[in-house]
Scaffold this motif. Sequence first.
Motif, PDB file in Angstrom:
ATOM      1  N   THR A   1      13.717 -64.575  27.724  1.00  0.00           N
ATOM      2  CA  THR A   1      14.528 -65.651  27.170  1.00  0.00           C
ATOM      3  C   THR A   1      14.495 -65.610  25.639  1.00  0.00           C
ATOM      4  N   GLU A   2      15.484 -66.255  25.027  1.00  0.00           N
ATOM      5  CA  GLU A   2      15.550 -66.359  23.574  1.00  0.00           C
ATOM      6  C   GLU A   2      15.956 -67.779  23.201  1.00  0.00           C
ATOM      7  N   PHE A   3      15.440 -68.237  22.055  1.00  0.00           N
ATOM      8  CA  PHE A   3      15.803 -69.561  21.551  1.00  0.00           C
ATOM      9  C   PHE A   3      15.731 -69.536  20.039  1.00  0.00           C
ATOM     10  N   ASP A   4      16.837 -69.929  19.386  1.00  0.00           N
ATOM     11  CA  ASP A   4      16.950 -69.774  17.930  1.00  0.00           C
ATOM     12  C   ASP A   4      16.610 -68.319  17.576  1.00  0.00           C
ATOM     13  N   SER A   5      15.615 -68.124  16.738  1.00  0.00           N
ATOM     14  CA  SER A   5      15.262 -66.754  16.347  1.00  0.00           C
ATOM     15  C   SER A   5      14.124 -66.179  17.194  1.00  0.00           C
ATOM     16  N   LEU A   6      13.639 -66.962  18.135  1.00  0.00           N
ATOM     17  CA  LEU A   6      12.495 -66.524  18.931  1.00  0.00           C
ATOM     18  C   LEU A   6      12.930 -65.666  20.107  1.00  0.00           C
ATOM     19  N   LYS A   7      12.188 -64.586  20.334  1.00  0.00           N
ATOM     20  CA  LYS A   7      12.399 -63.725  21.491  1.00  0.00           C
ATOM     21  C   LYS A   7      11.133 -63.724  22.332  1.00  0.00           C
ATOM     22  N   GLU A   8      11.296 -64.092  23.582  1.00  0.00           N
ATOM     23  CA  GLU A   8      10.128 -64.173  24.454  1.00  0.00           C
ATOM     24  C   GLU A   8       9.357 -62.861  24.500  1.00  0.00           C
ATOM     25  N   ARG A   9      10.075 -61.741  24.609  1.00  0.00           N
ATOM     26  CA  ARG A   9       9.379 -60.462  24.770  1.00  0.00           C
ATOM     27  C   ARG A   9       8.441 -60.165  23.595  1.00  0.00           C
ATOM     28  N   ASP A  10       8.790 -60.689  22.393  1.00  0.00           N
ATOM     29  CA  ASP A  10       7.915 -60.499  21.236  1.00  0.00           C
ATOM     30  C   ASP A  10       6.740 -61.478  21.253  1.00  0.00           C
ATOM     31  N   LEU A  11       7.010 -62.719  21.653  1.00  0.00           N
ATOM     32  CA  LEU A  11       5.915 -63.689  21.784  1.00  0.00           C
ATOM     33  C   LEU A  11       4.901 -63.222  22.816  1.00  0.00           C
ATOM     34  N   ASN A  12       5.404 -62.601  23.893  1.00  0.00           N
ATOM     35  CA  ASN A  12       4.505 -62.088  24.933  1.00  0.00           C
ATOM     36  C   ASN A  12       3.519 -61.075  24.355  1.00  0.00           C
ATOM     37  N   VAL A  13       4.030 -60.196  23.499  1.00  0.00           N
ATOM     38  CA  VAL A  13       3.170 -59.187  22.881  1.00  0.00           C
ATOM     39  C   VAL A  13       2.164 -59.844  21.942  1.00  0.00           C
ATOM     40  N   GLN A  14       2.616 -60.828  21.180  1.00  0.00           N
ATOM     41  CA  GLN A  14       1.712 -61.509  20.250  1.00  0.00           C
ATOM     42  C   GLN A  14       0.537 -62.133  20.992  1.00  0.00           C
ATOM     43  N   LEU A  15       0.823 -62.868  22.059  1.00  0.00           N
ATOM     44  CA  LEU A  15      -0.264 -63.500  22.806  1.00  0.00           C
ATOM     45  C   LEU A  15      -1.129 -62.446  23.491  1.00  0.00           C
ATOM     46  N   ALA A  16      -0.499 -61.399  24.018  1.00  0.00           N
ATOM     47  CA  ALA A  16      -1.242 -60.343  24.705  1.00  0.00           C
ATOM     48  C   ALA A  16      -2.230 -59.659  23.763  1.00  0.00           C
ATOM     49  N   LYS A  17      -1.816 -59.415  22.522  1.00  0.00           N
ATOM     50  CA  LYS A  17      -2.705 -58.766  21.563  1.00  0.00           C
ATOM     51  C   LYS A  17      -3.864 -59.678  21.167  1.00  0.00           C
ATOM     52  N   ASP A  18      -3.577 -60.981  21.036  1.00  0.00           N
ATOM     53  CA  ASP A  18      -4.671 -61.925  20.770  1.00  0.00           C
ATOM     54  C   ASP A  18      -5.664 -61.925  21.927  1.00  0.00           C
ATOM     55  N   LEU A  19      -5.140 -61.934  23.149  1.00  0.00           N
ATOM     56  CA  LEU A  19      -6.005 -61.924  24.318  1.00  0.00           C
ATOM     57  C   LEU A  19      -6.810 -60.633  24.380  1.00  0.00           C
ATOM     58  N   GLN A  20      -6.163 -59.527  24.083  1.00  0.00           N
ATOM     59  CA  GLN A  20      -6.843 -58.227  24.059  1.00  0.00           C
ATOM     60  C   GLN A  20      -8.042 -58.260  23.104  1.00  0.00           C
ATOM     61  N   SER A  21      -7.844 -58.861  21.936  1.00  0.00           N
ATOM     62  CA  SER A  21      -8.925 -58.883  20.935  1.00  0.00           C
ATOM     63  C   SER A  21     -10.127 -59.676  21.425  1.00  0.00           C
ATOM     64  N   PHE A  22      -9.899 -60.761  22.149  1.00  0.00           N
ATOM     65  CA  PHE A  22     -11.026 -61.536  22.684  1.00  0.00           C
ATOM     66  C   PHE A  22     -11.786 -60.736  23.737  1.00  0.00           C
ATOM     67  N   PHE A  23     -11.068 -60.100  24.637  1.00  0.00           N
ATOM     68  CA  PHE A  23     -11.729 -59.298  25.670  1.00  0.00           C
ATOM     69  C   PHE A  23     -12.477 -58.114  25.062  1.00  0.00           C
ATOM     70  N   GLU A  24     -11.868 -57.475  24.081  1.00  0.00           N
ATOM     71  CA  GLU A  24     -12.510 -56.305  23.490  1.00  0.00           C
ATOM     72  C   GLU A  24     -13.728 -56.668  22.658  1.00  0.00           C
ATOM     73  N   GLY A  25     -13.878 -57.939  22.312  1.00  0.00           N
ATOM     74  CA  GLY A  25     -15.086 -58.393  21.642  1.00  0.00           C
ATOM     75  C   GLY A  25     -16.248 -58.615  22.592  1.00  0.00           C
ATOM     76  N   ASN A  26     -16.006 -58.378  23.873  1.00  0.00           N
ATOM     77  CA  ASN A  26     -17.029 -58.552  24.909  1.00  0.00           C
ATOM     78  C   ASN A  26     -17.274 -57.195  25.567  1.00  0.00           C
ATOM     79  N   ASP A  27     -18.492 -56.719  25.525  1.00  0.00           N
ATOM     80  CA  ASP A  27     -18.828 -55.376  26.012  1.00  0.00           C
ATOM     81  C   ASP A  27     -18.638 -55.199  27.512  1.00  0.00           C
ATOM     82  N   HIS A  28     -18.353 -56.278  28.231  1.00  0.00           N
ATOM     83  CA  HIS A  28     -18.194 -56.177  29.686  1.00  0.00           C
ATOM     84  C   HIS A  28     -16.790 -55.725  30.093  1.00  0.00           C
ATOM     85  N   TYR A  29     -15.866 -55.668  29.125  1.00  0.00           N
ATOM     86  CA  TYR A  29     -14.468 -55.417  29.482  1.00  0.00           C
ATOM     87  C   TYR A  29     -13.921 -54.133  28.866  1.00  0.00           C
ATOM     88  N   GLU A  30     -13.054 -53.500  29.641  1.00  0.00           N
ATOM     89  CA  GLU A  30     -12.185 -52.428  29.150  1.00  0.00           C
ATOM     90  C   GLU A  30     -10.754 -52.932  29.310  1.00  0.00           C
TER      91      GLU A  30
END
Length: 420
Positions: free
Chosen positions: A87-116
């Motif tokens: 979906t898109e709204f104004d200048s926002l594109k969902e597919r880009d927001l998805n990546v932004q949140l995914a990368k933030d989530l990735q960083s939290f998991f990668e800060g924990n030695d239990h996860y790959e």
Amino acid sequence: MKYFKYKIVAFIAVILLGVPWLINTYPNTTQFIDTVFSSFENNFAAVITRNVITMNQLQEKYKAVSEGNPKVHIMIVPGHEPDYGGTEFDSLKERDLNVQLAKDLQSFFEGNDHYEITLARDKNTWNSDLKKYFNENWSSIKTFSDESKKKIVSLVKDGGFEIKTDGVYHNSARKDVVLRLYGINKWVNENKIDIAIHIHFNDYPRKNISKKGEYSGIAIYVPEKQYSNSLTTRTLADAVFKRLIKYSPSSNLPKENIGVIEDQDLIAIGSNNTVDAPSMLIEYGYIYETQYADQVARDLIIKDLAFQTYLGIQDSFGSGNDVSFKYDTLLLPYNFKEIINKNSTDKESILALQTAFLLEGLYPDKGDTKKECPRTGRFDPCTLSALESFQKKYNISGEGGIVGKKTLEVLNSKYSIKVI
């Protein structure tokens, strides 16, 4: 379902009563087992062929990492294609927001030695392993998709699977997009992924999509209970959802308003029983919601949503509180310095203020809910009402309508960074 039960009973009877004759017919034991079970598999594919991952297995694997064993492997999939869909709204594109949140989530998991962690794509292209897999296995992915559908059709015909038709409506996708989703499921199975998390932001059909819609809030989709990855996914999703709705509203879209929704049709979470790993699809609110309009507030909220998701998965392993943060939100602690009023533009300080009021049980205030009063980074009527209640609670006078010096002093005594 009765015919399905009869087949199981008949199968057991054949094994118990016909073993002597069958062994005589098939003197090679391996040949006997392969012949009988290949026949059984054809009839009960959705029950037999998936390698179910239990919550107990995941928890044991998490614990064993400290002994040098393989890490818990999580696949994070930002929804849609790198250059198409969503979906898109104004200048926002969902597919880009998805990546932004995914990368933030990735960083939290990668800060924990239990996860790959494997991230399926970024804003520009697919993960190189996935891209190669799609190119080299397109034909086998199509076969995998077709055969999985046929097995479910066969089960339905035999009474072993019930089709649900009262779920939430989903948009249809292009054929190549559909096959890539099935390809991700196949890749997840072949690479022994332990958990798959699909990231999305929501929207719904309406006459004028350039205007904000009436629905808001978070929802998590999980496989319908007849699928083999359903039970473990539900356990994980319930823990994540509990974390997310502490600070954010749950969806109020009809049928989605139960929060965690079982679904048969979403390929991402294993439609046609196509994925072994527990797989959830998280809708992190509606793209037109106020908190996503301003970039500063949006970035802070999205990172906090990723943090809540991480904590929810940690809760599933009994480690949700084993993090080096004083609070279960990234918006606190906060060192409140400047007076805050309706003219303030510091989004971070207002978000911290709203979060502090929420923890005080004052935000939202006076019968409102988080749907009417989400954390937005704006000094709006919801924030003003909570401020008045906060000042009354702590006997602060003479600062009506503003976060003045006395209010700042109380806030910092409870929620600030400790300055040495």
